[in-house]
Design a protein around this motif. Structure first.
Motif, PDB file in Angstrom:
ATOM      1  N   LYS A 183      -9.458  -8.527  -3.272  1.00  0.00           N
ATOM      2  CA  LYS A 183      -8.998  -7.495  -4.190  1.00  0.00           C
ATOM      3  C   LYS A 183      -7.485  -7.603  -4.320  1.00  0.00           C
ATOM      4  O   LYS A 183      -6.799  -8.071  -3.401  1.00  0.00           O
ATOM      5  CB  LYS A 183      -9.392  -6.095  -3.711  1.00  0.00           C
ATOM      6  N   THR A 184      -6.968  -7.191  -5.467  1.00  0.00           N
ATOM      7  CA  THR A 184      -5.530  -7.290  -5.739  1.00  0.00           C
ATOM      8  C   THR A 184      -4.847  -5.965  -5.408  1.00  0.00           C
ATOM      9  O   THR A 184      -5.319  -4.900  -5.795  1.00  0.00           O
ATOM     10  CB  THR A 184      -5.278  -7.647  -7.203  1.00  0.00           C
ATOM     11  N   LEU A 185      -3.725  -6.042  -4.685  1.00  0.00           N
ATOM     12  CA  LEU A 185      -2.960  -4.860  -4.308  1.00  0.00           C
ATOM     13  C   LEU A 185      -1.719  -4.723  -5.177  1.00  0.00           C
ATOM     14  O   LEU A 185      -1.370  -5.621  -5.946  1.00  0.00           O
ATOM     15  CB  LEU A 185      -2.543  -4.944  -2.835  1.00  0.00           C
ATOM     16  N   THR A 186      -1.058  -3.595  -5.046  1.00  0.00           N
ATOM     17  CA  THR A 186       0.184  -3.342  -5.785  1.00  0.00           C
ATOM     18  C   THR A 186       1.376  -3.681  -4.905  1.00  0.00           C
ATOM     19  O   THR A 186       1.467  -3.236  -3.763  1.00  0.00           O
ATOM     20  CB  THR A 186       0.271  -1.867  -6.212  1.00  0.00           C
ATOM     21  N   PHE A 187       2.298  -4.473  -5.453  1.00  0.00           N
ATOM     22  CA  PHE A 187       3.478  -4.874  -4.696  1.00  0.00           C
ATOM     23  C   PHE A 187       4.682  -4.038  -5.097  1.00  0.00           C
ATOM     24  O   PHE A 187       4.654  -3.287  -6.076  1.00  0.00           O
ATOM     25  CB  PHE A 187       3.760  -6.359  -4.928  1.00  0.00           C
ATOM     26  N   MET A 188       5.759  -4.160  -4.331  1.00  0.00           N
ATOM     27  CA  MET A 188       6.991  -3.410  -4.623  1.00  0.00           C
ATOM     28  C   MET A 188       7.629  -3.890  -5.918  1.00  0.00           C
ATOM     29  O   MET A 188       7.442  -5.028  -6.338  1.00  0.00           O
ATOM     30  CB  MET A 188       7.997  -3.598  -3.471  1.00  0.00           C
TER      31      MET A 188
END
Length: 266
Positions: A183-188
């Motif tokens: 799954k793809t996460l949110t980065f800074m």
């Protein structure tokens, strides 16, 4: 209903009693029946057994050379040379293409940096493996630009975090061993997070946080560490002590870590 109760009772018996036995005993008990083999081969049992016996059992040292993969026993912190055993890698590839990135709970995360690049999750004890990039595009993992980390979450699931760096963007992906899915996460968000940085290819886990040091090529003052909280699955930016020789020290450490790796058999 009765069969389900029996299964739950045996699962409790395995996790509470059999998980305290030495590894060789557990291996023999897997031959008792299909039910015993199923329960004693589960991911949950492996993790519970590892945590309960790790401090009692001898560690193993893996040495990756150009011609062989050597396995040694560690007794009281010392390598037992006489225990040397050559083991085979389950994927047909040249050993010079392999790099040991990280380990957790007796599992090794291996990079095959060839075309296409691949990530292999390997259990040296059973020689079972999983190609984490088998359904992904070519060059899914880039050893020179990407970074990975491995950990076990609060639900006893083995997770692999992959930070893909493409041009000036960093895209994080998280793999679950239980679901076998990414799954793809949110980065800074922020400038200079994906460019002009030198990365080690694996993160260091400490107090449920994965740390990825990111020294800057030209300006040491711009160096920082990426921190990933494994519980909240969020990222943060941490300053690191300044050094005039960051790149050289990091490179030397990477060469040493690629040659030796210690793990505990599960």
């Amino acid at each position: 209903m009765f069969c389900r109760m029996q299964r739950l009772e045996f699962e409790m018996f395995a996790n509470e009693i059999l998980s305290r036995l030495p590894t060789k005993c557990v291996g023999r008990l897997r031959c008792v029946s299909k039910q015993w083999r199923y329960e004693l081969s589960s991911h949950l049992f492996a993790i519970i057994h590892y945590r309960r016996t790790a401090k009692y059992e001898d560690c193993k040292l893996i040495m990756l050379t150009k011609s062989s993969i050597d396995l040694h026993n560690l007794i009281s912190g010392k390598v037992d040379i006489s225990s040397r055993k050559i083991i085979s890698f389950p994927v047909d590839t040249c050993l010079s293409n392999l790099t040991i990135l990280a380990s957790e709970c007796g599992l090794l995360l291996i990079s095959i940096h060839w075309l296409p690049n691949e990530l292999i999750l390997w259990n040296p004890t059973t020689n079972q493996f999983k190609n984490l990039c088998d359904k992904k595009p070519k060059h899914f993992f880039d050893f020179k630009t990407d970074a990975v980390g491995i950990y076990i979450d609060s639900s006893n699931d083995v997770k692999i975090l992959l930070l893909q760096r493409r041009m000036d963007h960093i895209v994080p992906h998280l793999y679950s061993r239980n679901t076998c899915e990414w799954k793809t996460l949110t980065f800074m968000k922020g400038p200079d997070l994906g460019s002009s940085l030198y990365w080690l290819s694996s993160g260091s886990l400490c107090n449920n946080v994965l740390y990825f040091p990111s020294p800057h090529y030209w300006t040491p003052a711009k160096s920082y560490t990426i921190a990933f909280d494994v519980e909240s699955e969020t990222f943060s930016k941490v300053s690191i002590p300044q050094s005039t020789d960051v790149i050289g020290r990091q490179t030397s450490f990477l060469k040493i870590r690629n040659t030796l790796h210690m793990f505990i058999v599960v």
